[in-house]
Design an enzyme around this catalytic site. Structure first.
Site, short mmCIF file in Angstrom:
data_model
loop_
_atom_site.label_atom_id
_atom_site.label_comp_id
_atom_site.label_asym_id
_atom_site.label_seq_id
_atom_site.Cartn_x
_atom_site.Cartn_y
_atom_site.Cartn_z
N ASP A 121 0.85 -1.19 0.00
CA ASP A 121 0.00 0.00 0.00
C ASP A 121 0.89 1.25 0.00
O ASP A 121 1.86 1.32 0.78
CB ASP A 121 -0.87 -0.05 1.27
CG ASP A 121 -1.94 1.00 1.32
OD1 ASP A 121 -2.40 1.43 0.24
OD2 ASP A 121 -2.35 1.38 2.44
N HIS A 122 0.59 2.19 -0.86
CA HIS A 122 1.34 3.46 -0.92
C HIS A 122 2.85 3.28 -1.08
O HIS A 122 3.64 3.98 -0.42
CB HIS A 122 1.07 4.32 0.32
CG HIS A 122 -0.32 4.87 0.34
ND1 HIS A 122 -0.71 5.90 -0.48
CD2 HIS A 122 -1.41 4.50 1.04
CE1 HIS A 122 -1.99 6.15 -0.27
NE2 HIS A 122 -2.46 5.30 0.64
N GLY B 41 -7.22 8.27 7.99
CA GLY B 41 -7.44 8.60 9.40
C GLY B 41 -8.91 8.89 9.64
O GLY B 41 -9.75 8.67 8.76
N HIS C 62 -9.57 5.04 -1.22
CA HIS C 62 -8.72 5.06 -0.02
C HIS C 62 -9.45 5.79 1.09
O HIS C 62 -10.42 6.51 0.86
CB HIS C 62 -7.40 5.78 -0.34
CG HIS C 62 -6.41 4.92 -1.05
ND1 HIS C 62 -5.20 4.58 -0.49
CD2 HIS C 62 -6.46 4.31 -2.25
CE1 HIS C 62 -4.54 3.80 -1.34
NE2 HIS C 62 -5.28 3.63 -2.41
N ALA D 217 -7.92 1.06 7.10
CA ALA D 217 -6.75 0.91 7.96
C ALA D 217 -7.04 1.35 9.39
O ALA D 217 -6.99 0.56 10.32
CB ALA D 217 -5.57 1.70 7.39
P1 13P Z 1 -8.11 4.75 6.56
O1 13P Z 1 -7.03 4.69 7.57
O2 13P Z 1 -8.83 6.04 6.54
O3 13P Z 1 -9.04 3.58 6.64
O4 13P Z 1 -7.39 4.67 5.12
C1 13P Z 1 -6.92 3.44 4.66
C2 13P Z 1 -6.20 3.58 3.38
O5 13P Z 1 -6.62 4.21 2.45
C3 13P Z 1 -4.92 2.87 3.26
O6 13P Z 1 -4.32 3.11 2.05
#
Ligand code: 13P
Length: 282
Positions: free
Chosen positions: A81-82, A179, A206, A230
């Site tokens: 991810d990212h 977040g 996301h 996340a």
């Molecule tokens: P959140 O932490 O807002 O659920 O975002 C998750 C995300 O996009 C991880 O790439």
């Protein structure tokens, strides 16, 4: 079983649902997500950010997910991810990650195209799918600061970006943030509809923690095929741990509190799978 995200996202796109992508931090979170997937017959993506990778190592997360995936008969993908550099993307590819994101969204349009195309080209021979991002998702993911409202994905640019990079999925910026949100997030869903008309590859949302279920569902109706969660998983795990330690402060066996964290995550993941509509699709 371990799988790439190619087929699961294609099926989601055809079936008008989304695959849940869950950020994991430790063995218990990996187990929770994979057990939820198996019990719900859902395809699933587990993902790690660069700071998570720094904390535990690509090989450790890969080994955990592989072991969990081999115990179940639903498709399980391990996704970077990212990914914030070409080098990290290549390390993940070599370790065995079955899906890779290169996030060049903080660079200029041309530089984002350049790095995304390089990663897509490098992953193509082994048929490892590549997600890129155009526009800036708000908030703070990892060490990266997100963007503001004027940095939403431009539909025309998204079409050009997909064609010129050859990436297999695209994360769009339509008002979500990583977040938790201070108020209720307002997504530019019409923009999503416009992007969908122009971009054929699967679209990724996301920053889904804290977005109301109905809004996530509407974004899926308008073309989102992968939804990232996340923060809410991190909170669920920590809540489980805190509950045990608050009730029994003398607890010293990590299995006692991490096990409860695992249960909390599993329950949350099942709820998110319902929202995504991926239950029973594996
Ligand atoms: P959140 O932490 O807002 O659920 O975002 C998750 C995300 O996009 C991880 O790439």
């Amino acid at each position: 079983m371990l799988a790439t995200t190619e087929e699961m996202l294609k099926k989601a796109q055809d079936g008008h649902y989304a695959v849940g992508a869950f950020n994991v931090e430790n063995m218990e979170m990996v187990q929770a997500v994979v057990e939820a997937a198996a019990e719900n017959r859902a395809p699933v993506i587990l993902q790690t950010t660069p700071s998570t990778v720094k904390y535990g190592g690509l090989d450790f997360y890969f080994a955990n997910v592989k072991a969990a995936a081999e115990r179940v008969d639903v498709p399980v993908a391990i996704h970077l991810d990212h990914g914030d550099s070409f080098a990290l993307a290549m390390q993940a590819l070599r370790v065995g990650y079955t899906s890779i994101m290169i996030d060049g969204s903080h660079a200029s349009f041309e530089d984002n195209i350049e790095v995304s195309r390089r990663v897509a080209d490098a992953c193509a021979p082994s048929r490892i799918p590549v997600e890129a991002e155009l526009g800036k998702v708000g908030g703070k993911e990892d060490d990266l600061d997100g963007g503001k409202g004027d940095m939403y994905t431009d539909p025309e640019q998204a079409g050009e970006f997909a064609l010129r990079t050859g990436v297999t999925s695209l994360a769009v910026a339509i008002g979500t943030a990583h977040g938790l949100y201070k108020g209720e997030p307002r997504l530019d869903l019409d923009r999503l509809t416009e992007i969908r008309k122009i971009v054929e590859i699967p679209l990724v949302l996301h920053g889904a923690s804290g977005v109301p279920d109905e809004t996530v569902k509407e974004s899926i109706r308008r073309g989102i095929c992968k939804v990232n969660f996340a923060t809410e998983l991190r909170i669920a795990f920590s809540d489980g741990v805190k509950k045990v330690l608050a009730e029994k402060p003398d607890t010293f066996d990590p299995k006692k509190y991490c096990g409860v964290g695992r249960e909390y995550v599993k329950k949350l993941v099942t709820q998110k799978m319902e929202v995504c509509g991926c239950i029973g699709r594996a």
